[in-house]
Design a protein around this motif. Structure first.
Motif, PDB file in Angstrom:
ATOM      1  N   GLU A  89      32.924  34.719  40.225  1.00  0.00           N
ATOM      2  CA  GLU A  89      33.167  34.407  38.822  1.00  0.00           C
ATOM      3  C   GLU A  89      34.471  33.598  38.745  1.00  0.00           C
ATOM      4  OE1 GLU A  89      31.293  35.154  36.098  1.00  0.00           O
ATOM      5  OE2 GLU A  89      29.783  35.974  37.463  1.00  0.00           O
ATOM      6  N   PRO A  90      34.631  32.765  37.716  1.00  0.00           N
ATOM      7  CA  PRO A  90      35.851  31.949  37.612  1.00  0.00           C
ATOM      8  C   PRO A  90      37.154  32.744  37.625  1.00  0.00           C
ATOM      9  CG  PRO A  90      34.201  31.139  36.096  1.00  0.00           C
ATOM     10  CD  PRO A  90      33.663  32.417  36.673  1.00  0.00           C
ATOM     11  N   ASP A  91      37.197  33.896  36.937  1.00  0.00           N
ATOM     12  CA  ASP A  91      38.436  34.667  36.924  1.00  0.00           C
ATOM     13  C   ASP A  91      38.762  35.222  38.310  1.00  0.00           C
ATOM     14  OD1 ASP A  91      36.229  36.353  36.625  1.00  0.00           O
ATOM     15  OD2 ASP A  91      37.338  37.834  35.463  1.00  0.00           O
ATOM     16  N   VAL A  92      37.751  35.663  39.032  1.00  0.00           N
ATOM     17  CA  VAL A  92      37.950  36.157  40.403  1.00  0.00           C
ATOM     18  C   VAL A  92      38.459  35.024  41.281  1.00  0.00           C
ATOM     19  CG1 VAL A  92      36.808  37.110  42.443  1.00  0.00           C
ATOM     20  CG2 VAL A  92      36.189  37.944  40.162  1.00  0.00           C
ATOM     21  N   TRP A  93      37.803  33.890  41.190  1.00  0.00           N
ATOM     22  CA  TRP A  93      38.194  32.742  42.003  1.00  0.00           C
ATOM     23  C   TRP A  93      39.637  32.337  41.732  1.00  0.00           C
ATOM     24  CZ3 TRP A  93      38.025  30.343  46.207  1.00  0.00           C
ATOM     25  CH2 TRP A  93      38.583  29.077  46.328  1.00  0.00           C
ATOM     26  N   MET A  94      40.025  32.256  40.472  1.00  0.00           N
ATOM     27  CA  MET A  94      41.379  31.816  40.151  1.00  0.00           C
ATOM     28  C   MET A  94      42.424  32.842  40.593  1.00  0.00           C
ATOM     29  SD  MET A  94      41.271  28.754  39.120  1.00  0.00           S
ATOM     30  CE  MET A  94      42.966  28.602  38.578  1.00  0.00           C
ATOM     31  N   ARG A  95      42.104  34.122  40.500  1.00  0.00           N
ATOM     32  CA  ARG A  95      43.041  35.127  41.021  1.00  0.00           C
ATOM     33  C   ARG A  95      43.243  34.949  42.519  1.00  0.00           C
ATOM     34  NH1 ARG A  95      40.114  38.781  37.420  1.00  0.00           N
ATOM     35  NH2 ARG A  95      38.957  39.592  39.202  1.00  0.00           N
ATOM     36  N   LEU A  96      42.162  34.684  43.234  1.00  0.00           N
ATOM     37  CA  LEU A  96      42.256  34.471  44.684  1.00  0.00           C
ATOM     38  C   LEU A  96      42.996  33.176  45.008  1.00  0.00           C
ATOM     39  CD1 LEU A  96      38.636  35.503  45.663  1.00  0.00           C
ATOM     40  CD2 LEU A  96      40.738  36.693  46.362  1.00  0.00           C
ATOM     41  N   ALA A  97      42.639  32.110  44.315  1.00  0.00           N
ATOM     42  CA  ALA A  97      43.227  30.795  44.584  1.00  0.00           C
ATOM     43  C   ALA A  97      44.730  30.779  44.353  1.00  0.00           C
ATOM     44  CB  ALA A  97      42.541  29.732  43.729  1.00  0.00           C
ATOM     45  N   THR A  98      45.195  31.581  43.400  1.00  0.00           N
ATOM     46  CA  THR A  98      46.622  31.595  43.081  1.00  0.00           C
ATOM     47  C   THR A  98      47.373  32.747  43.731  1.00  0.00           C
ATOM     48  OG1 THR A  98      46.181  32.802  41.036  1.00  0.00           O
ATOM     49  CG2 THR A  98      46.310  30.387  40.884  1.00  0.00           C
ATOM     50  N   GLY A  99      46.674  33.605  44.470  1.00  0.00           N
ATOM     51  CA  GLY A  99      47.330  34.685  45.190  1.00  0.00           C
ATOM     52  C   GLY A  99      47.619  35.926  44.367  1.00  0.00           C
ATOM     53  N   ILE A 100      47.015  36.051  43.206  1.00  0.00           N
ATOM     54  CA  ILE A 100      47.213  37.247  42.386  1.00  0.00           C
ATOM     55  C   ILE A 100      46.555  38.452  43.049  1.00  0.00           C
ATOM     56  CG2 ILE A 100      46.623  38.325  40.172  1.00  0.00           C
ATOM     57  CD1 ILE A 100      47.053  35.505  38.945  1.00  0.00           C
ATOM     58  N   THR A 101      45.390  38.228  43.623  1.00  0.00           N
ATOM     59  CA  THR A 101      44.699  39.280  44.369  1.00  0.00           C
ATOM     60  C   THR A 101      44.336  38.743  45.746  1.00  0.00           C
ATOM     61  OG1 THR A 101      42.567  38.608  43.437  1.00  0.00           O
ATOM     62  CG2 THR A 101      43.717  40.425  42.332  1.00  0.00           C
ATOM     63  N   SER A 102      43.944  39.654  46.608  1.00  0.00           N
ATOM     64  CA  SER A 102      43.539  39.260  47.960  1.00  0.00           C
ATOM     65  C   SER A 102      42.014  39.305  48.079  1.00  0.00           C
ATOM     66  CB  SER A 102      44.163  40.188  49.003  1.00  0.00           C
ATOM     67  OG  SER A 102      43.550  41.467  48.944  1.00  0.00           O
ATOM     68  N   GLU A 128      39.349  42.002  46.115  1.00  0.00           N
ATOM     69  CA  GLU A 128      38.223  41.566  45.289  1.00  0.00           C
ATOM     70  C   GLU A 128      36.889  41.977  45.920  1.00  0.00           C
ATOM     71  OE1 GLU A 128      38.415  40.466  42.283  1.00  0.00           O
ATOM     72  OE2 GLU A 128      40.344  39.454  42.074  1.00  0.00           O
ATOM     73  N   LYS A 129      36.797  41.879  47.224  1.00  0.00           N
ATOM     74  CA  LYS A 129      35.562  42.275  47.925  1.00  0.00           C
ATOM     75  C   LYS A 129      35.317  43.775  47.765  1.00  0.00           C
ATOM     76  CE  LYS A 129      32.398  41.170  51.158  1.00  0.00           C
ATOM     77  NZ  LYS A 129      31.343  40.249  51.025  1.00  0.00           N
ATOM     78  N   ASP A 130      36.367  44.574  47.964  1.00  0.00           N
ATOM     79  CA  ASP A 130      36.246  46.027  47.819  1.00  0.00           C
ATOM     80  C   ASP A 130      35.878  46.429  46.393  1.00  0.00           C
ATOM     81  OD1 ASP A 130      36.863  46.302  50.492  1.00  0.00           O
ATOM     82  OD2 ASP A 130      38.942  46.937  50.140  1.00  0.00           O
ATOM     83  N   ALA A 131      36.300  45.628  45.421  1.00  0.00           N
ATOM     84  CA  ALA A 131      35.992  45.907  44.014  1.00  0.00           C
ATOM     85  C   ALA A 131      34.589  45.411  43.638  1.00  0.00           C
ATOM     86  CB  ALA A 131      37.036  45.266  43.113  1.00  0.00           C
ATOM     87  N   GLY A 132      33.901  44.789  44.589  1.00  0.00           N
ATOM     88  CA  GLY A 132      32.542  44.307  44.328  1.00  0.00           C
ATOM     89  C   GLY A 132      32.481  43.031  43.514  1.00  0.00           C
ATOM     90  N   ARG A 133      33.532  42.247  43.553  1.00  0.00           N
ATOM     91  CA  ARG A 133      33.607  41.042  42.731  1.00  0.00           C
ATOM     92  C   ARG A 133      33.208  39.770  43.469  1.00  0.00           C
ATOM     93  NH1 ARG A 133      37.893  42.960  39.213  1.00  0.00           N
ATOM     94  NH2 ARG A 133      36.945  44.781  38.249  1.00  0.00           N
TER      95      ARG A 133
END
Length: 146
Positions: A107-120, A124-129
């Motif tokens: 999803e776009p929000d997941v991608w942007m969190r990953l791209a900017t380093g907010i989450t790892s 995100e994988k463990d959260a099923g996203r």
């Protein structure tokens, strides 16, 4: 087809920077500090409220950055509804369905969190996203982008 038009690269760069700046500001103001589990949950549900056009440009530009960082035809990364790219070396698409053997959807929000380093990637994988199929279903070594 390119994920972003060349004449839109400056707009994309600006949108990515605006998304990152809005994210940092919100995180600085609202991120729970003492409770590690609450902070993680906050980051995993975090999604700044920004105009749709800005989101689209930020996603497209970040996918462009990933494509430049890891060129190839072996893995398709899809961030619907705003873009899909192919990256990394490996078996190319089946000529009948044009989909490589490895596909990652976010999803776009997941991608942007990953791209900017907010989450790892692992968070995100463990959260099923993250939906990932294939042997190369982990982009953690390529992220964050900025």
């Amino acid at each position: 087809m390119a994920v972003i038009r060349e004449q839109d690269l400056d707009k994309g760069r600006d949108a990515f920077a605006q998304w990152r700046q809005a994210a940092r500001q919100i995180l600085a103001e609202y991120l729970p500090g003492d409770d590690e589990d609450a902070a993680r949950a906050f980051r995993l549900d975090f999604s700044p409220r920004l105009p749709r056009r800005l989101w689209a440009m930020a996603v497209r530009y970040s996918l462009y950055l990933l494509e430049k960082k890891a060129p190839g035809e072996g893995v398709e990364v899809r961030v619907a509804p705003w873009g899909a790219i192919k990256i990394l070396d490996g078996p190319a698409s089946d000529p009948h369905n044009l989909t490589p053997p490895d596909v990652i959807e976010l999803e776009p929000d997941v991608w942007m969190r990953l791209a900017t380093g907010i989450t790892s990637w692992d968070e995100e994988k463990d959260a099923g996203r993250i939906t990932a199929v294939g042997e190369r279903d982990d982009l953690s070594r390529l992220l964050p982008l900025a």
